[in-house]
Enzyme design. Sequence first.
Site, PDB file in Angstrom:
ATOM      1  N   GLU A 133       0.848  -1.212   0.000  1.00 28.68           N
ATOM      2  CA  GLU A 133       0.000   0.000   0.000  1.00 28.68           C
ATOM      3  C   GLU A 133       0.876   1.251   0.000  1.00 28.68           C
ATOM      4  O   GLU A 133       0.786   2.113   0.882  1.00 28.68           O
ATOM      5  CB  GLU A 133      -0.955  -0.011   1.206  1.00 28.68           C
ATOM      6  N   GLU A 151      -4.881  -8.749  -1.141  1.00 26.27           N
ATOM      7  CA  GLU A 151      -5.632  -8.595   0.116  1.00 26.27           C
ATOM      8  C   GLU A 151      -7.114  -8.433  -0.201  1.00 26.27           C
ATOM      9  O   GLU A 151      -7.462  -7.597  -1.033  1.00 26.27           O
ATOM     10  CB  GLU A 151      -5.186  -7.357   0.913  1.00 26.27           C
TER      11      GLU A 151
HETATM   12  C1  BGP Z   1      -4.444  -3.007   4.767  1.00 26.59           C
HETATM   13  C2  BGP Z   1      -3.057  -3.506   5.191  1.00 26.59           C
HETATM   14  C3  BGP Z   1      -3.040  -4.812   5.861  1.00 26.59           C
HETATM   15  C4  BGP Z   1      -4.291  -5.147   6.651  1.00 26.59           C
HETATM   16  C5  BGP Z   1      -5.566  -4.666   6.000  1.00 26.59           C
HETATM   17  C6  BGP Z   1      -6.785  -4.832   6.858  1.00 26.59           C
HETATM   18  O1  BGP Z   1      -4.439  -1.628   4.794  1.00 26.59           O
HETATM   19  O2  BGP Z   1      -2.226  -3.633   4.032  1.00 26.59           O
HETATM   20  O3  BGP Z   1      -1.874  -4.804   6.664  1.00 26.59           O
HETATM   21  O4  BGP Z   1      -4.168  -4.750   7.947  1.00 26.59           O
HETATM   22  O5  BGP Z   1      -5.465  -3.328   5.624  1.00 26.59           O
HETATM   23  O6  BGP Z   1      -6.927  -3.695   7.657  1.00 26.59           O
HETATM   24  P1  BGP Z   1      -7.091  -3.825   9.234  1.00 26.59           P
HETATM   25  O7  BGP Z   1      -6.030  -4.754   9.685  1.00 26.59           O
HETATM   26  O8  BGP Z   1      -6.935  -2.450   9.733  1.00 26.59           O
HETATM   27  O9  BGP Z   1      -8.473  -4.371   9.451  1.00 26.59           O
END
Ligand code: BGP
Length: 477
Positions: free
Chosen positions: A181, A375
């Site tokens: 990201e 993701e």
């Molecule tokens: C994205 C990141 C991940 C993961 C995901 C889910 O922004 O790349 O690391 O964390 O979000 O978000 P969260 O963990 O805040 O629910």
Amino acid sequence: MGFPENFLWGGAVAANQCEGAYLADGKGLSCADVLHGGKGKMVEMADSQALRRTIEKPEGFFSSHEAIDFYHHYKEDIALFAEMGFKVFRTSIAWSRIFPNGDDAQPNEAGLAFYDSLFDECRKYGIEPLATLSHYESPLALTTKYNGWTSRELIPLFDRYARTVFARYRDKVKYWLTFNEINATTLFGAPFLGAGAIIDNPADNLQAMYQAAHNQLVASALAVKAGRELVPGAKIGNMIAAMMIYPYSCRPEDVWLKTARERETCFYSDVQARGYYPAYMERFFKKNGIEIERGPEDEKILREGTVDFISFSYYMSMTASSDSELTKTAGNLFGGVKNPYLESSEWGWQIDPLGLRTLLNNLYDRYQKPLFIVENGLGAKDVVEADGSINDGYRIDYLREHIKAMKAAVEEDGVELWGYTTWGCIDIISASTGEMSKRYGFIYVDKDDEGKGTLARSRKKSFSWYKDVIASNGEKL
Ligand code: BGP
């Protein structure tokens, strides 16, 4: 027709959200180790003074310090991924395990040996590792010394780190991502999370924010060039936080705002896919008085370091409205306007499977490069029943609908999609809140937001469902 025979089904995690062992075997503190206070607390999101105090004296509970202790459980966990039939497993290499301070004269052999063993364990089951070089976890010492990516000093240091791990794992890892990201810093207004930098009032300091972005883009392109040189057959991708953005109405102002928001998301991948800054960004810099410090070789590096594929995270869609009165909805750290046609998750993220199909088409049209969803998933408060079962049918529903959308993009729209790694294939700590209770996994981990629990792993209902999805190559949903 369905998914291609060699479609890479799997799951994803990040070192700082699962490994724990935050100072084991020579590892140095990473930025993530002073950020996740657990229980929905992220030090940075409050204010940079709080962050400075924490860095000086990191005391109290931080959920990344033990996380789910993947560092000592990875063999058991990878065996569970293999039981589901994973073809690929995405994780990150913690830079501060390899160079504890980021600029150490020599790499930390114990850190290198850990990932040797981790990747060997994957390959033992025929699982391809997909390694992220940097996933929100740069060495904290580089923040203290250089204020993170605001300094060009990190470009050669990152190049040395990348070359060290490319050379070490050249025969074990073929798929690589540069920065997780990479658009987080400016998109989420989170310079410490995204760039290991402390920037007061980020919105008023675009100079520092976009200098950090530029330095990371140059480092990303150098890593692509190094990977091609050192890893035979390497496939090196970028990674952005993507979301489908809709104009809230057919008002021309809303449609124009949608384009502007889309560019905030895609500017980085425009540079990483094409090899140069788009004109709209040069105008943005001029309009905002931003003077990017560029090295004499930067343009050539960006041009030569374009990626082989485009990877991204997708959780939800957003709407853009020029009418500021409208209600706002919580996003992936990225506010938007609530879409009345969509349901939301418990954390207010708007669930939109068709948005994924549209996004896949938009990105494929924009870049004409292979895509990889690295993701996607649903964060939810899972309940362990008296008999120990965890009936996460809601997660199955979420994933099923998103896989159907992917399938339509591949089968009907002709999008070239290499793979799909669901986020948090095992319960891990949240990046935006530090919580354990925001669970994503097919595998439940007995640990709570206060850090209490046995760390025991257990299969959820979605475990056997995903196993069937993979075994049928996406036919049995
Ligand atoms: C994205 C990141 C991940 C993961 C995901 C889910 O922004 O790349 O690391 O964390 O979000 O978000 P969260 O963990 O805040 O629910």
